[in-house]
Design a protein around this motif. Structure first.
Motif, PDB file in Angstrom:
ATOM      1  N   GLY A  30      76.601  34.355 -29.402  1.00 38.33           N
ATOM      2  CA  GLY A  30      77.197  34.163 -30.722  1.00 38.33           C
ATOM      3  C   GLY A  30      78.699  34.005 -30.626  1.00 38.33           C
ATOM      4  O   GLY A  30      79.305  33.149 -31.241  1.00 38.33           O
ATOM      5  N   GLU A  31      79.336  34.878 -29.817  1.00 39.46           N
ATOM      6  CA  GLU A  31      80.778  34.792 -29.677  1.00 39.46           C
ATOM      7  C   GLU A  31      81.167  33.499 -28.976  1.00 39.46           C
ATOM      8  O   GLU A  31      82.168  32.865 -29.320  1.00 39.46           O
ATOM      9  CB  GLU A  31      81.266  36.005 -28.896  1.00 39.46           C
ATOM     10  N   THR A  32      80.378  33.079 -28.030  1.00 37.75           N
ATOM     11  CA  THR A  32      80.675  31.846 -27.309  1.00 37.75           C
ATOM     12  C   THR A  32      80.614  30.646 -28.239  1.00 37.75           C
ATOM     13  O   THR A  32      81.490  29.775 -28.218  1.00 37.75           O
ATOM     14  CB  THR A  32      79.680  31.664 -26.150  1.00 37.75           C
ATOM     15  N   LEU A  33      79.593  30.603 -29.096  1.00 38.08           N
ATOM     16  CA  LEU A  33      79.470  29.498 -30.045  1.00 38.08           C
ATOM     17  C   LEU A  33      80.623  29.504 -31.037  1.00 38.08           C
ATOM     18  O   LEU A  33      81.178  28.457 -31.377  1.00 38.08           O
ATOM     19  CB  LEU A  33      78.129  29.588 -30.783  1.00 38.08           C
ATOM     20  N   LEU A  37      83.417  26.614 -31.552  1.00 38.77           N
ATOM     21  CA  LEU A  37      83.707  25.986 -32.840  1.00 38.77           C
ATOM     22  C   LEU A  37      85.192  26.069 -33.158  1.00 38.77           C
ATOM     23  O   LEU A  37      85.794  25.098 -33.643  1.00 38.77           O
ATOM     24  CB  LEU A  37      82.899  26.676 -33.939  1.00 38.77           C
ATOM     25  N   ASP A  38      85.793  27.228 -32.868  1.00 45.10           N
ATOM     26  CA  ASP A  38      87.233  27.374 -33.096  1.00 45.10           C
ATOM     27  C   ASP A  38      88.009  26.355 -32.270  1.00 45.10           C
ATOM     28  O   ASP A  38      88.958  25.727 -32.767  1.00 45.10           O
ATOM     29  CB  ASP A  38      87.690  28.784 -32.732  1.00 45.10           C
ATOM     30  N   ARG A  39      87.629  26.179 -31.032  1.00 43.36           N
ATOM     31  CA  ARG A  39      88.341  25.231 -30.166  1.00 43.36           C
ATOM     32  C   ARG A  39      88.153  23.797 -30.667  1.00 43.36           C
ATOM     33  O   ARG A  39      89.086  22.995 -30.631  1.00 43.36           O
ATOM     34  CB  ARG A  39      87.846  25.358 -28.720  1.00 43.36           C
ATOM     35  N   ALA A  40      86.952  23.486 -31.151  1.00 48.49           N
ATOM     36  CA  ALA A  40      86.693  22.123 -31.625  1.00 48.49           C
ATOM     37  C   ALA A  40      87.523  21.800 -32.862  1.00 48.49           C
ATOM     38  O   ALA A  40      88.059  20.690 -32.998  1.00 48.49           O
ATOM     39  CB  ALA A  40      85.208  21.950 -31.942  1.00 48.49           C
TER      40      ALA A  40
END
Length: 743
Positions: A30-33, A37-40
């Motif tokens: 979950g944290e990875t996703l 998303l934040d990076r995208a």
């Protein structure tokens, strides 16, 4: 705690306490996703990708709609701006002789393109698609300035890029796109740091005012916000200077239109002379379903100004100037409002629903009907029904984040309030799209963060708030569903007429039948067309079905009675029905209904009628018209207050087209005509084909009136009385055929 730790805490600020009900998110997928998303959202490629997608959607929509009805043959506001722009491009840079009636900037925008590139409607649409992409880019800048967040800015650009109504309006010959890019640019500059930015913001807003008049209020409110709010500047002197810079930019642009209006009319009219008329339409002519109708008014910008002035002068019994006409109708509207305050509240509530509803209430053409030709408009992307709940949540969660956020919310609220006493059409609300997009983008980021934190209580509240807003913007009350059906049916009927003009009978029949299927009693004109089309195809059962249905709904219509006579006469000329006694009996009854005589006393007419003209009349007119070269022009005008006039004008148009003439314009008059047929020649010695028109009408047994030198006569009358109602001629126009009532 070490000194180093204490110093770091003072620099970073106190650690925020976890939200109530929040649980630490476990490390893992979950944290990875969430991190991905934040990076995208802040990646350098994200915004360019959005702009590319936005451009593709807009250009694809233009491509799909090419060749469909209403695209090349313009109507209503689209035709008005196009014709106005052509006049400006030909040298009338003053934009007419009287004060501006509608917002002028878009006409000058088109005129500039026409002057440089020639009149290319496709080029205009492509340029507007580019402006739509620029609006997305400006929304990204606005989001970054308001929220201090690249993610919010990029999401705001994405929301506008995928907002289907914006995609549609960017491809139409209408002022919404120009107003939207200007108002978005004004907002971006407004939140800039320098006085120069505020001057440019005012100039951009001034231009936006010249494309959407009710934005004039925001010139004042924007200056007041700068002068009164400490967040704008810490000192009173600084705030006053910033407000002055903003006002100077805005009034400098608006003043150009004001000076022009004063010069041509002698009256102080800041932008346009239609405030009172618009208020009257919203308060007296509104039908309660998002549309309007006035008995004296043609709902077309070509004629509205003249209709309002003529009716006002008829009531007061003396000439009125443009400002006096607006004041008169404003007083009439206020009188009506005071007489029934309850109705005012009900209209305001319905307008409020329309402003934030999923329904794209159109005063030109139905977006839903256009979507049948463009797969882009059918994509399950973003409409107001989805954007509004997100923006409501965004306004709520950002209210305490600073005055820029609160200002966005107030802009939406005040702009909506300015619309409530008038008519609300979907394209009007597009002006606040950048504000809604930034608020909605803020809500999306907030929801993402709360999900990561597992702040269930906050998410539950957000769900309830958005569900309530969603029900408001997505639920269809009966009156709105009825308005939607009427809008679709009217667009389908107009589409059928367009197909007929282009010789596409099959497409026309499908459009008319779909209009009738929505609500027969609402689209009698479509049934009339279907009866005539099926009669021409010798599909007599279908022709009879539609003709009898018209008579059921309008039993006293002479046109419907004559059509039934023509139907049964044609059937008896067909070998399949020649000796059918039932058809003979039906013909006898149909003739009796027309003449009022009994069966025993009827006489067979020598000239069977097909619509308003008999076959003998048509043949005689055609014979004379065909003696002229193909492509000979005819300008046709008619009195729209008479059904007989409209029908005869359509019949004559068909004859001219059949004879190979070029029908340059067929439009309703902006004033009431005397009964009869009139051929008005612009010059004392008109071309020979003007005489041919007169001779053809005489040969058909009609009694036209011929007058020459009308251009000079009209100029003399206008010089004596600026409110004179007559026919103005374009430079290349040599005459006009006018069909008056009872012609």
């Amino acid at each position: 705690m070490s000194r180093k730790s204490k110093r770091k805490q003072r620099q970073d600020g106190p650690r925020a306490a976890p939200p109530t009900g929040a649980k630490p998110a476990p490390a893992g997928r979950g944290e990875t996703l969430g991190a991905a998303l934040d990076r995208a959202l802040v990646a350098p490629w994200f915004l360019p990708s959005i702009l590319v997608v936005a451009g593709i959607l807009r250009l694809a929509n233009v491509g799909f709609l090419r060749g469909t009805p209403f695209v090349d043959e313009l109507q209503l506001d689209h035709a008005y701006y196009d014709e106005w722009a052509q006049g400006i491009a030909r040298g009338d840079w003053a934009g007419g002789k009287g004060p501006f009636w509608v917002d002028p900037l878009y006409a000058y925008f088109l005129a500039g393109l026409y002057a440089v590139f020639g009149r290319s409607l496709l080029l205009v649409r492509v340029i507007q698609c580019v402006l739509g992409v620029v609006t997305c880019c400006l929304a990204a800048l606005l989001g970054r300035r308001i929220a201090g967040s690249v993610a919010v800015g990029n999401l705001a650009a994405l929301l506008i890029g995928l907002f289907i109504p914006a995609v549609y309006y960017d491809g139409t010959l209408e002022k919404t796109t120009l107003c939207l890019v200007l108002s978005t640019g004004a907002l971006v500059l407004y939140f800039g740091a320098s006085p120069r930015s505020l001057v440019l913001s005012g100039m951009a807003l001034g231009l936006a005012v010249l494309s959407r008049g009710n934005l004039l209020l925001f010139v004042v409110l924007g200056a007041v916000a700068l002068a009164s709010h400490p967040a704008a500047d810490s000192t009173l002197r600084g705030r006053t200077a910033r407000a002055g810079a903003f006002l100077a930019g805005a009034l400098g642009v608006i003043g150009l239109a004001t000076i022009r209006n004063v010069a041509v009319s002698g009256e102080f009219i800041p932008t346009t002379a239609n405030f009172g008329q618009n208020l009257y339409v919203g308060q007296v002519c509104a039908t309660g379903d998002g549309s309007y109708a006035c008995p004296f008014l043609h709902p077309d910008p070509h004629f509205e100004e003249g209709d309002f002035r003529a009716e006002a002068e008829r009531r007061v019994q003396h000439p009125l100037s443009a400002a006096e006409t607006s004041s008169y109708w404003g007083r009439q509207a206020v009188t009506a409002m005071l007489a029934d305050p309850g109705a005012v509240v009900q209209r305001a509530w319905r307008n409020f629903r329309l402003f934030f509803h999923q329904y794209e209430n159109s005063d030109n053409h139905s977006v839903d009907v256009q979507a049948e030709s463009s797969p882009v408009l059918r994509l399950p992307l973003l409409w107001m029904g989805q954007l509004f709940p997100l923006s409501i949540l965004g306004a709520f969660v950002s209210w305490r984040k600073g005055w820029p956020y609160r200002l966005l919310a107030w802009i939406v609220a005040v702009y909506c309030a300015t619309m409530l006493p008038f008519m609300v059409f979907a394209r009007y609300r597009a002006t606040v799209l950048p504000c809604l997009a930034v608020l909605a983008a803020t809500a999306v980021v907030w929801l993402k963060d709360r999900l990561r934190e597992r702040a269930w209580q906050s998410l539950a509240f957000a769900t309830m708030l958005m569900t309530s807003a969603g029900l408001f913007s997505l639920a269809w009350p009966d009156w709105m569903a009825e308005a939607h059906n009427k809008s679709m049916g009217m667009s389908l009927h107009d589409m059928g007429e367009d197909y007929l003009r282009r010789g596409k009978e099959e497409d026309a029949i499908r459009a008319f039948e779909r209009a009738v299927a929505i609500k027969p009693e609402m689209f009698i004109a479509s049934m009339r067309r279907l009866g005539d089309l099926y009669l021409a195809r010798k599909n007599y059962p279908r022709a009879e079905r539609y003709m009898l249905r018209v008579l059921e709904l309008k039993p006293n219509s002479p046109l419907a009675r004559n059509a039934r006579v023509q139907l049964y006469t044609s059937m008896l000329e067909d070998d399949r029905y020649r000796n059918d006694p039932k058809i003979k009996e039906k013909l006898a009854m149909a003739r009796d209904a027309v003449t009022g005589t009994t069966v025993a006393s009827r006489n067979e007419p020598s000239d069977h009628r097909s619509g308003p003209l008999g076959t003998g009349t048509q043949d005689a007119i055609l014979a004379r018209l065909r003696s002229e070269a193909p492509g000979t022009p005819v300008w046709l005008r008619f009195d729209d207050g008479s059904q007989a006039s409209r029908d005869l004008a359509s019949a004559l148009r068909d004859l001219f087209t059949k004879a190979g003439w070029q029908v340059r314009a067929q439009r309703a008059l902006s004033f009431r005509s005397k009964p009869g047929l009139f051929v008005y020649a612009a010059d004392e010695k008109p071309p020979g084909y003007v005489q041919a028109v007169y001779d053809a009408l005489v040969a058909g047994g009609l009694k036209p009136f011929l007058a020459t030198g009308y251009r000079e006569y009209y100029a003399a009358q206008v010089a004596k009385d600026p409110g004179f109602h007559g026919l103005s001629f374009d430079d290349d126009q040599t005459y006009v055929l006018v069909v008056g009532p009872n012609a």
